[in-house]
Enzyme design. Structure first.
Site, short mmCIF file in Angstrom:
data_model
loop_
_atom_site.label_atom_id
_atom_site.label_comp_id
_atom_site.label_asym_id
_atom_site.label_seq_id
_atom_site.Cartn_x
_atom_site.Cartn_y
_atom_site.Cartn_z
N ASP A 27 0.70 -1.14 -0.04
CA ASP A 27 -0.14 0.09 -0.01
C ASP A 27 0.91 1.33 -0.02
OD1 ASP A 27 -2.03 1.71 0.27
OD2 ASP A 27 -3.01 0.78 1.93
N ASP A 123 -3.11 2.63 -6.04
CA ASP A 123 -2.03 2.72 -5.16
C ASP A 123 -1.61 1.53 -4.32
OD1 ASP A 123 -4.02 3.05 -3.53
OD2 ASP A 123 -3.30 4.79 -2.53
N GLU A 124 -2.30 0.25 -4.72
CA GLU A 124 -2.20 -1.04 -3.88
C GLU A 124 -2.25 -1.99 -4.52
OE1 GLU A 124 -5.35 -1.75 -1.14
OE2 GLU A 124 -6.64 -0.12 -2.25
#
Length: 399
Positions: A27, A123-124
């Site tokens: 993350d 974003d993960e």
DNA sequence: TCTGGGGTCCTAGGACCC
DNA sequence: TCTGGGGTCCTAGGACCC
């Protein structure tokens, strides 16, 4: 006997009986703000916020750096409020094209470790490292990953290590920024069970309310509750949450999952609601252009068009249509969107307008289908449409 | 603290087909 | 000819996440 050997033996035994996996959840920490800081090193260590329009006090903050958070700034806060709270706050305009491109590089870094990478949002990602090391090397791999992301992209991340996706996701949240956290199945009772259910991934306000009605306040109570009652009250979600509360999640890491995007949409909210049709259509046109452009970049077209309207009183409606042929081009999309808009708009002032295209297919495949089986499908759909129209007409005549 | 834009998945009812 | 069951598609809305 040395510990390592025991652990390895344990792992082999475990693996044989239940195919235990080692999953990482990676993350990126305050992604947009971190990208801006890496592109402008002078902003590092400073309170920084990203907003759609920094010059407008009514624009909302999308992400902010940890330094900004320390000053009480948070996501969705209005720029005006934020500036009052932190006089030295740097507010920058969001640049989604850049974030999307950095995001692709982020996934590439992860893929340099193993192909078993499943992006879940900008974003993960989940990474299955069972084959490249398993549990006893997991921390080492996570550390190398974290370092690689710092070295190549200058981006901090938190990593959760666990036997499944849910626990990995929960673990990565436990230490931010730059954390590495292991969450074993046997830790579930001591770590997760005391938490209130709202802390659990997948439980929002609405589910929290329903659970409270059943007398469930903590994850531990959820875990030990009669699953049949949960299912009766929450449907499939009930079974899923019950499993998670017990630390179980059978979903695998699927690198293909992110390949097929389900939908592309665009929406906008105006501070003062609009009731002028021409102005609304202008907005609609802008949204359609945005969607059409992104579909083109993805090389995709879609069968279903949805128009979303939110009124000043926050009530919301959607109107959608599934077409015989997939579309993506600006003109057809605009034409269909206007038709849907006109069918659903009550002439009340509008706060939010949105257009989404879903049921996506690759453009080449769509063309192939056209020469292949689509003629058949098209004829069938047209027939169904005609019948529907006929029925509608008949009904109207009758009434 | 009621404020955004991008998504995903689930549910339920009606229509239709076999 | 009537009746029913099962499966799938479409649509609208809800819940949730980042």
């Amino acid at each position: 006997m040395n510990n390592r050997k025991v652990e390895v033996n344990e792992r082999v035994a475990e693996g044989m009986k239940s195919s235990v996996r080692v999953i990482l959840h990676v993350d990126l920490n305050s992604f947009f703000a971190s990208v801006e800081q890496s592109l402008h090193p002078a902003w590092k260590g400073k309170p920084l916020a990203v907003a759609k329009d920094p010059s407008s006090p009514k624009s909302v903050i999308v992400t902010c750096s940890y330094e900004a958070r320390a000053r009480g700034i948070y996501t969705t806060m209005l720029v005006g409020e934020a500036r009052k709270k932190a006089r030295d706050l740097i507010v920058v305009r969001s640049r989604h094209d850049i974030y999307r491109s950095v995001s692709r590089q982020f996934f590439d870094v992860l893929r340099s470790f193993t192909p078993l990478v499943e992006p879940v949002s900008i974003d993960e990602a989940y990474v299955d490292i069972t084959e490249i090391g398993g549990l006893h090397e997991a921390v080492l791999i996570a550390e190398r990953m974290q370092q690689a992301l710092l070295d190549t992209l200058d981006l901090p991340c938190s990593i959760g290590i666990a036997p499944n996706r849910f626990l990995a996701k929960t673990a990565s949240d436990l230490k931010k920024p730059l954390g590495i956290t292991i969450l074993r199945k046997r830790d579930v009772e001591s770590v997760l069970w005391p938490w209130p259910v709202i802390e659990m991934y997948g439980v929002g306000k609405s589910t929290e309310r329903k659970l409270r009605a059943l007398g469930i306040e903590t994850i531990g109570q959820l875990a030990t509750f009669d699953e049949r009652v949960l299912v009766a009250s929450l449907g499939r979600v009930g079974a899923k949450l019950h499993a998670r509360a017990n630390g179980n999640d059978s979903n695998v890491v699927d690198p293909e999952a992110a390949e097929d995007r389900k939908s592309v949409g665009s929406s906008t909210t105006s501070w003062s609601p609009i009731d002028d049709r021409m102005r609304l259509l202008q907005t609609l046109e802008r949204l359609v252009e945005n969607v059409s452009k992104r579909l083109r970049t993805l090389g995709r077209v879609g069968y279903t068009v949805t128009v979303q309207i939110r009124y000043a009183d926050r009530t919301q409606t959607t109107k959608s249509e599934t077409l015989a042929q997939p579309i993506g081009d600006r003109d057809t999309l605009y034409e269909r969107s206007v038709a849907l808009f006109d069918e659903s708009w009550t002439t009340e002032p509008v706060r939010l307008l949105g257009v989404t295209v879903s049921e996506l297919v690759l453009k080449e495949e769509a063309v192939e289908q056209l020469t292949f089986s689509t003629y058949e499908r098209y004829a069938k759909e047209e027939e169904a449409k005609r019948k529907r129209a006929q029925r509608r007409a008949l009904k109207e005549e009758g009434s």
